[in-house]
Structures are given as C-alpha cells and as structure tokens.
Scaffold this motif. Structure first.
Motif, PDB file in Angstrom:
ATOM      1  N   PHE B 184       0.857  -1.191   0.000  1.00 13.56           N
ATOM      2  CA  PHE B 184       0.000   0.000   0.000  1.00 13.56           C
ATOM      3  C   PHE B 184       0.890   1.237   0.000  1.00 13.56           C
ATOM      4  O   PHE B 184       1.789   1.350   0.845  1.00 13.56           O
ATOM      5  CB  PHE B 184      -0.885   0.027   1.251  1.00 13.56           C
ATOM      6  CG  PHE B 184      -1.938  -1.051   1.278  1.00 13.56           C
ATOM      7  CD1 PHE B 184      -3.219  -0.806   0.782  1.00 13.56           C
ATOM      8  CD2 PHE B 184      -1.647  -2.316   1.789  1.00 13.56           C
ATOM      9  CE1 PHE B 184      -4.196  -1.798   0.810  1.00 13.56           C
ATOM     10  CE2 PHE B 184      -2.621  -3.311   1.815  1.00 13.56           C
ATOM     11  CZ  PHE B 184      -3.893  -3.060   1.320  1.00 13.56           C
ATOM     12  N   ILE B 185       0.646   2.147  -0.935  1.00 10.40           N
ATOM     13  CA  ILE B 185       1.356   3.433  -0.897  1.00 10.40           C
ATOM     14  C   ILE B 185       0.346   4.572  -1.055  1.00 10.40           C
ATOM     15  O   ILE B 185      -0.707   4.387  -1.679  1.00 10.40           O
ATOM     16  CB  ILE B 185       2.463   3.556  -1.978  1.00 10.40           C
ATOM     17  CG1 ILE B 185       1.885   3.481  -3.397  1.00 10.40           C
ATOM     18  CG2 ILE B 185       3.553   2.520  -1.776  1.00 10.40           C
ATOM     19  CD1 ILE B 185       2.902   3.841  -4.487  1.00 10.40           C
ATOM     20  N   HIS B 186       0.694   5.709  -0.468  1.00 11.20           N
ATOM     21  CA  HIS B 186      -0.139   6.896  -0.655  1.00 11.20           C
ATOM     22  C   HIS B 186       0.657   7.918  -1.455  1.00 11.20           C
ATOM     23  O   HIS B 186       1.810   8.202  -1.136  1.00 11.20           O
ATOM     24  CB  HIS B 186      -0.557   7.495   0.682  1.00 11.20           C
ATOM     25  CG  HIS B 186      -1.480   8.669   0.529  1.00 11.20           C
ATOM     26  ND1 HIS B 186      -2.802   8.529   0.135  1.00 11.20           N
ATOM     27  CD2 HIS B 186      -1.273  10.004   0.655  1.00 11.20           C
ATOM     28  CE1 HIS B 186      -3.367   9.731   0.052  1.00 11.20           C
ATOM     29  NE2 HIS B 186      -2.452  10.638   0.358  1.00 11.20           N
ATOM     30  N   VAL B 187       0.049   8.460  -2.513  1.00 11.43           N
ATOM     31  CA  VAL B 187       0.756   9.389  -3.397  1.00 11.43           C
ATOM     32  C   VAL B 187      -0.061  10.679  -3.545  1.00 11.43           C
ATOM     33  O   VAL B 187      -1.231  10.716  -3.193  1.00 11.43           O
ATOM     34  CB  VAL B 187       0.994   8.767  -4.794  1.00 11.43           C
ATOM     35  CG1 VAL B 187       1.694   7.416  -4.670  1.00 11.43           C
ATOM     36  CG2 VAL B 187      -0.306   8.630  -5.583  1.00 11.43           C
ATOM     37  N   GLN B 188       0.610  11.698  -4.094  1.00 16.22           N
ATOM     38  CA  GLN B 188      -0.100  12.963  -4.310  1.00 16.22           C
ATOM     39  C   GLN B 188      -1.065  12.871  -5.487  1.00 16.22           C
ATOM     40  O   GLN B 188      -2.180  13.371  -5.418  1.00 16.22           O
ATOM     41  CB  GLN B 188       0.907  14.102  -4.542  1.00 16.22           C
ATOM     42  CG  GLN B 188       1.502  14.680  -3.264  1.00 16.22           C
ATOM     43  CD  GLN B 188       2.675  13.882  -2.715  1.00 16.22           C
ATOM     44  OE1 GLN B 188       3.017  12.809  -3.215  1.00 16.22           O
ATOM     45  NE2 GLN B 188       3.314  14.404  -1.672  1.00 16.22           N
ATOM     46  N   LYS B 189      -0.595  12.242  -6.591  1.00 16.41           N
ATOM     47  CA  LYS B 189      -1.432  12.228  -7.795  1.00 16.41           C
ATOM     48  C   LYS B 189      -1.408  10.859  -8.460  1.00 16.41           C
ATOM     49  O   LYS B 189      -0.359  10.223  -8.549  1.00 16.41           O
ATOM     50  CB  LYS B 189      -0.924  13.269  -8.797  1.00 16.41           C
ATOM     51  CG  LYS B 189      -1.085  14.703  -8.341  1.00 16.41           C
ATOM     52  CD  LYS B 189      -0.514  15.673  -9.383  1.00 16.41           C
ATOM     53  CE  LYS B 189      -0.835  17.119  -9.042  1.00 16.41           C
ATOM     54  NZ  LYS B 189      -0.126  17.586  -7.820  1.00 16.41           N
ATOM     55  N   CYS B 219      -4.597   8.008  -3.292  1.00 13.58           N
ATOM     56  CA  CYS B 219      -4.071   9.282  -3.807  1.00 13.58           C
ATOM     57  C   CYS B 219      -4.858  10.470  -3.289  1.00 13.58           C
ATOM     58  O   CYS B 219      -6.057  10.386  -3.050  1.00 13.58           O
ATOM     59  CB  CYS B 219      -4.066   9.270  -5.331  1.00 13.58           C
ATOM     60  SG  CYS B 219      -5.683   9.058  -6.101  1.00 13.58           S
ATOM     61  N   GLU B 220      -4.117  11.587  -3.128  1.00 15.95           N
ATOM     62  CA  GLU B 220      -4.770  12.850  -2.774  1.00 15.95           C
ATOM     63  C   GLU B 220      -5.654  13.328  -3.909  1.00 15.95           C
ATOM     64  O   GLU B 220      -6.771  13.769  -3.683  1.00 15.95           O
ATOM     65  CB  GLU B 220      -3.715  13.935  -2.481  1.00 15.95           C
ATOM     66  CG  GLU B 220      -2.961  13.778  -1.190  1.00 15.95           C
ATOM     67  CD  GLU B 220      -3.843  13.834   0.038  1.00 15.95           C
ATOM     68  OE1 GLU B 220      -4.779  14.668   0.066  1.00 15.95           O
ATOM     69  OE2 GLU B 220      -3.615  13.026   0.956  1.00 15.95           O
ATOM     70  N   GLU B 221      -5.093  13.268  -5.132  1.00 14.61           N
ATOM     71  CA  GLU B 221      -5.838  13.758  -6.291  1.00 14.61           C
ATOM     72  C   GLU B 221      -5.888  12.675  -7.349  1.00 14.61           C
ATOM     73  O   GLU B 221      -4.849  12.113  -7.716  1.00 14.61           O
ATOM     74  CB  GLU B 221      -5.145  14.979  -6.909  1.00 14.61           C
ATOM     75  CG  GLU B 221      -5.057  16.184  -6.013  1.00 14.61           C
ATOM     76  CD  GLU B 221      -4.299  17.310  -6.723  1.00 14.61           C
ATOM     77  OE1 GLU B 221      -4.798  17.808  -7.751  1.00 14.61           O
ATOM     78  OE2 GLU B 221      -3.195  17.645  -6.256  1.00 14.61           O
ATOM     79  N   LEU B 222      -7.087  12.382  -7.809  1.00 20.39           N
ATOM     80  CA  LEU B 222      -7.251  11.463  -8.940  1.00 20.39           C
ATOM     81  C   LEU B 222      -7.369  12.345 -10.176  1.00 20.39           C
ATOM     82  O   LEU B 222      -8.338  13.097 -10.312  1.00 20.39           O
ATOM     83  CB  LEU B 222      -8.515  10.619  -8.733  1.00 20.39           C
ATOM     84  CG  LEU B 222      -8.764   9.498  -9.735  1.00 20.39           C
ATOM     85  CD1 LEU B 222      -7.654   8.442  -9.682  1.00 20.39           C
ATOM     86  CD2 LEU B 222     -10.122   8.842  -9.478  1.00 20.39           C
ATOM     87  N   ILE B 223      -6.349  12.306 -11.040  1.00 24.62           N
ATOM     88  CA  ILE B 223      -6.346  13.259 -12.151  1.00 24.62           C
ATOM     89  C   ILE B 223      -6.321  12.541 -13.493  1.00 24.62           C
ATOM     90  O   ILE B 223      -6.099  11.335 -13.573  1.00 24.62           O
ATOM     91  CB  ILE B 223      -5.162  14.254 -12.045  1.00 24.62           C
ATOM     92  CG1 ILE B 223      -3.828  13.528 -12.208  1.00 24.62           C
ATOM     93  CG2 ILE B 223      -5.204  15.004 -10.718  1.00 24.62           C
ATOM     94  CD1 ILE B 223      -2.637  14.477 -12.276  1.00 24.62           C
ATOM     95  N   VAL B 246      -7.331   4.186  -5.313  1.00 23.90           N
ATOM     96  CA  VAL B 246      -8.391   4.679  -4.446  1.00 23.90           C
ATOM     97  C   VAL B 246      -8.167   6.166  -4.195  1.00 23.90           C
ATOM     98  O   VAL B 246      -7.065   6.576  -3.806  1.00 23.90           O
ATOM     99  CB  VAL B 246      -8.393   3.932  -3.091  1.00 23.90           C
ATOM    100  CG1 VAL B 246      -9.622   4.335  -2.274  1.00 23.90           C
ATOM    101  CG2 VAL B 246      -8.351   2.424  -3.286  1.00 23.90           C
ATOM    102  N   HIS B 247      -9.201   6.949  -4.459  1.00 25.65           N
ATOM    103  CA  HIS B 247      -9.083   8.387  -4.215  1.00 25.65           C
ATOM    104  C   HIS B 247      -9.419   8.664  -2.745  1.00 25.65           C
ATOM    105  O   HIS B 247     -10.566   8.506  -2.332  1.00 25.65           O
ATOM    106  CB  HIS B 247     -10.049   9.141  -5.147  1.00 25.65           C
ATOM    107  CG  HIS B 247      -9.933  10.633  -5.017  1.00 25.65           C
ATOM    108  ND1 HIS B 247     -10.974  11.496  -5.269  1.00 25.65           N
ATOM    109  CD2 HIS B 247      -8.873  11.400  -4.661  1.00 25.65           C
ATOM    110  CE1 HIS B 247     -10.562  12.738  -5.057  1.00 25.65           C
ATOM    111  NE2 HIS B 247      -9.294  12.710  -4.697  1.00 25.65           N
ATOM    112  N   VAL B 248      -8.380   9.034  -1.969  1.00 20.81           N
ATOM    113  CA  VAL B 248      -8.575   9.313  -0.542  1.00 20.81           C
ATOM    114  C   VAL B 248      -7.887  10.622  -0.163  1.00 20.81           C
ATOM    115  O   VAL B 248      -6.717  10.637   0.219  1.00 20.81           O
ATOM    116  CB  VAL B 248      -7.988   8.193   0.367  1.00 20.81           C
ATOM    117  CG1 VAL B 248      -8.513   8.358   1.797  1.00 20.81           C
ATOM    118  CG2 VAL B 248      -8.296   6.818  -0.156  1.00 20.81           C
TER     119      VAL B 248
END
Lengths: 254, 325
Positions: B184-189, B219-223, B246-248
């Motif tokens: 699991f990773i969390h990214v900006q975009k 992700c912070e932003e789903l772009i 997942v957009h979170v």
C-alpha cells in the motif's frame, strides 16, 4: 557569559567538529541543530543531507524527523533512501561524509547499541533499531556520537552491537571487511571524547566548564585516559545567538 | 488485472480484495510522512490478522498496525517516529511482551531487499553491517526459516568478494529479496489506470511498489491521464504495477503529505499518550479507528479547525509556523 544550557554547549561542541566542505549526515533532534549551527559558524560550505534522500535542505523551520516535510523544501536534489545510502557507500563521495549519531549504549571502541537491552529475542527494553545508523557507521569516514553521560550507557560490553565503531580494536574494521574510517568523537552532557590514533580506544579530549575529569570517569562503566583533556571553551555570545535565533527559534529541540 | 483498465475502487473493496490473513505486506512512507494511513486504518477495521510486514522506517503506520494486533512478524530497520516517539510505543511493548517477532536489518539493507524484489534477483550485496549483531543475531531462527517457504533460509550471508578485492572490498553482505503479496502506498497524484506521482521525497516507495504482486495506490488527487503525461518525468510508478487506485483525500493523515498537509502534532502526541497506557489504548482505538466507518469519518471527527491548522503553505509545502510542541 555562563548563560547557556548543556544542550546548547553539546550542540556547539559538535558543530565545531564539522569542517568546511563536509557532507553532513543528520539524524533527528540535536544532530540537525548541530549541522545547522556548523553552517553558520565554521563550515559555510558544508552540505546537510538526510538518509531520506534530501540534499542541502533549506531548513527554515526545525524538522522533527528526517522525513519531516521541512527537509524537502528548497533542496538541491530530492532523492530517496537508495541514493542517500549509496552516497555513503560510494568511495568517491563517502569519504567526505561526517555522520552524526546517537545511541543507548556505547563501548570504548565507539561501537553503538540502539536496538535493545537484554536478550535480543525477548529484550528487557526494546529501542528503535538501526535505522540508517549501521549503514552510516559502516560506510563513512568520521562519525560524531551524542550520548547522555551515564554509567549504564558507557558499558564494557554492548547488549547488542547495532552500529560498528572500531569493533574490537585497531584492526577490527579491516578484519570484518569494513571500509576505513570510524568514530571521530563522542559528545555528552559532561565532556568530549576522541579515539586514540593507535589503540582506537576512547579518551577524554575535553571537559565542560565546572565538571572535573574524575566526575566524568565516575559516570562511565569503563576507564579512559584523561591525561590529554582540556576545558571545552563555552559557547561565545555569537554562537549562542546563531543557535537560538537561526537554528531552533521555536525551541523544539534545545 | 494490471492492464490499462479503470482500477478505481473503494478502499474497503481494495483491502478486502488484496489483503488477507497471513499475507506478506509492506506499506510506504517514512516515520511521520506519507504513510498510507487511510489504508492502515481500513486494514485494522477489517481485522486482518497474522500479517508479515516489511518496513524500513514506517513509524506511525507500523505502530498502529502492531498495536491493533494485525502483525505477527515484522522485518524492520527503525521502529521510531522522530520526536513524537523515539521508539514506537506499541512496537516496543509488543516486542518486550513477546507478541511480535522481529527481524532487524538496516535502512539501506531493507531498501536493497525491496530493490532486489523489484529487480527480480534473489539478493543484492552491500558492505553495511559487517562485524555487527545484525549479522550474528537472528529474530527468525534457522528452524523457522526451514519450515516456512515464504522465508529465505538465511537472514543474510557474509561472503568474500567473489571478484577478489575488486573496488577494495574484501567482503560483502548479501541481503535477500523481498516480494510481497500486497503493498500500500499513498501518493499525491494518480490516474484511474494507476500511473502515480509522488512529490517531495519518495523514500523507498518505488522499490516497495515494484516488489509487490499487487499494489494499492491511494491518492490525494485522482487526475486525468493526460495531466500526468504532460509532465512524465515527474511520474514514478507505471500503471502495470498497480492493481487498485483509491481516491482518498487526506489519506496520509495524521502523517504528512508534502504540498498538501503537515503531520498533525496534536494527534500524534495524543496517540502516544494513549498508546503508552494499556488501559487507555483500547478506548482510543474504539473512538478513532473502529468507531469510524471510513477515513472521511475520522477527518470529520477531528474537525475542520484541526485540518486547517496543518494545511500546507503553497511556497514551502508544509504548514509554516504550526505549533509542533
């Protein structure tokens, strides 16, 4: 003139050991403040870098961890862990790195324990573990270690050897296959110590104002040579000003 | 499922699909930064058990997973959380009371182990840890290693340089590759296909992601895909590595996410106080993890003022002047 804290004196004592042009590996806490102070005091061309990969951060505020977003701002390069440790393992760049470390225990050859007290598989006290400390101690030419000056921390034998100093003496690193280099100094709340060129054993280099070499020995679990020690000069007003106004104005560390 | 397809799903579904009892897992981030906390909390809520977790220095996420009883075995370099916990509190307790089995490596060694997994080689060499107890003391015994085919039969191996002193190295330490069931990773975009962009430091997230069978990206932003393609030099994870997106927003909270928000010093200090007290800690979990249905509900519980206080400043990427005592 004597209006300074021991933590401030420790920080300044470490900063004075950083040479201009050094690449300074910083951990959390007091080591970051020492590296910041060095840039203002004696090593304007030193480069602060963090194991997380941040190179030459502009620290407008004091980071509270090496992954603090404050280390990422206005860097020259934002890398990653693989890069940062390779910088130290690399023999062209690694020899210019001075690492600043801390530990729960230290022995007379500068080996460090930051893993546990008691049996490893069921420890009495568990600490954070190596992090990057073992890598730094393995790779870089010079390390400075901050310690609290207590008998239980300066021990004849570590409960766990996390980070290599000179291992078991003058040939320890060579026998183990480690690169040359090793501990340069230890800075505590009472004194500064170095390592003898020939024996690689710790010896007293300086005692803080008002603290006798005998008191320093009384608070260690092993004997060291005190014959070469001199009093550590207190921080100058200018050094204190830099520390308080430019390095940790919010007093988060000091 | 790693093709160019829409991989967007809810976090509940992603955790249900890719995390399971006894799985081998890693999480991205470093101490108080960009831990995939929304995913961590969902894993705790779904009561996934007996996880074998690999980490280098993932402070807050590791401590919360350990504290809620999800982790049986942990391979780690650093169980600390900066100034907020010199040693992670629940980690420390779990090791001391024998409920967590730990294998210690250094940060570089863990990074190399993820990198070996990402490269598809069985090990990588380093000169780190020669002469130390990282080599001599094993958390996972030889017997355990023989009986579990998901573990390499040695913690690490010291060998003479097979190229005989080439580059002036007499010996090397070989560290075994890590391959996980899920990372699991969390990214900006990110886009719907899984192409991902981190801003600021990437830590070992890229190696961790590429050493996994399945990657869940929050992700912070789903772009739009085109928006990522407009600046491809800044993207690190290709779509075919990723199984779920997942957009979170605030998905790393209470850890930081560069350019978006700082860590929350109030939450981290409160967490430590509760984690230190075995009587208080269950109530903390009930309130902030089990008691909320999803990450948005946690954010609602913390309140707008708490989030506003840590919102990142546009110039620096963090919350300037934040009270961090």
């Amino acid at each position: 003139m004597s209006d300074y804290t021991l933590k401030e004196l420790m920080t300044i004592a470490a900063a004075r050991e950083i040479q201009d042009g050094d690449i300074v590996f910083c951990g959390t806490g007091i080591s970051m403040v020492a590296a910041m102070a060095a840039k203002h005091i004696c090593a304007p061309n030193s480069t602060i870098f963090f194991e997380t990969g941040a190179i030459d951060s502009i620290l407008e505020e004091t980071p509270l961890a090496v992954a603090d977003p404050r280390v990422m701002f206005w860097t020259s390069v934002n890398g990653n862990l693989a890069d940062s440790f390779a910088t130290m393992q690399n023999r062209f760049t690694g020899v210019h790195v001075v690492g600043i470390l801390g530990a729960a225990q230290i022995d007379r050859f500068g080996n460090l324990n930051s893993t546990c007290l008691g049996d490893y598989t069921r420890p009495k006290t568990r600490f954070s573990g190596s992090g990057g400390a073992c890598d730094v101690g393995s790779f870089v030419n010079r390390t400075i270690t901050f310690m609290q000056h207590e008998k239980r921390k300066f021990v004849p034998k570590l409960d766990y050897l996390t980070c290599p100093g000179y291992l078991d003496g003058p040939d320890g690193r060579k026998k183990a296959g480690l690169p040359e280099g090793g501990p340069m100094s230890v800075i505590t709340n009472m004194a500064t110590m170095g390592f003898d060129e020939n024996t690689k054993e710790m010896f007293l280099t300086g005692y803080f104002p008002g603290i006798s070499p005998q008191k320093i020995l009384d608070n260690m679990g092993f004997e060291i040579d005190i014959s070469r020690a001199v009093e550590v000069p207190p921080p100058t007003p200018e050094e204190l000003h830099i520390l308080r106004e430019r390095c940790d104005p919010q007093r988060l560390i000091l | 499922m790693n093709s160019v397809s829409d991989k967007v799903m809810t976090l509940q579904d992603a955790v249900r699909k890719y995390a399971f009892d006894g799985c081998h897992m890693s999480i991205g981030g470093f101490t108080i930064n960009r831990n995939p906390m929304a995913a961590v909390y969902e894993i705790i809520r779904q009561r996934i058990r007996r996880i074998h977790l690999y980490a280098h220095s993932n402070g807050q996420g590791v401590d919360e997973l350990v504290g809620s009883g999800c982790i049986d075995r942990l391979e780690i370099a650093y169980g600390g959380n900066g100034r907020f916990a010199p040693t992670c509190v629940r980690f420390k307790k779990a090791v001391q009371n024998g409920s967590l089995m730990v294998e210690d490596y250094s940060n570089y060694q863990m990074t190399l182990r993820f990198m070996a997994g990402a490269m598809g080689v069985p090990f990588l060499p380093t000169r780190s840890s020669l002469g130390t107890d990282i080599i001599d003391k094993w958390g996972f015994s030889s017997e355990l290693r023989k009986t579990d085919n998901r573990l390499p039969n040695e913690k690490l191996i010291v060998m003479d340089n097979p190229f005989t002193n080439w580059t002036d190295a007499a010996k090397v330490v070989l560290v075994p590759a890590i391959t996980t069931d899920v990372t699991f990773i969390h990214v900006q975009k990110a886009d719907i296909y899984g192409t991902a962009r981190m801003e600021g430091l990437t830590f070992s997230d890229v190696e961790q992601a590429k050493s996994a069978r399945h990657v869940v990206v929050t992700c912070e932003e789903l772009i739009k895909n085109d928006a990522l393609r407009a600046n491809p030099d800044s993207n690190q994870i290709p779509h075919f590595c990723v199984s779920a997106v997942v957009h979170v927003p605030w998905g790393a909270y209470p850890t930081a996410c560069y350019h978006h928000y700082d860590y929350d010093p109030t939450y981290l200090n409160e967490y430590r106080k509760h984690a230190e007290n075995d009587d208080l800690y269950p109530a903390w979990l009930d309130r902030f993890v089990y008691g909320v249905s999803n990450h948005q509900a946690l954010l609602d519980l913390r309140g707008e003022a708490a989030l506003e206080a840590i919102r990142a400043d546009a110039r620096t990427g963090y919350a300037v002047g934040l009270d961090r005592r």
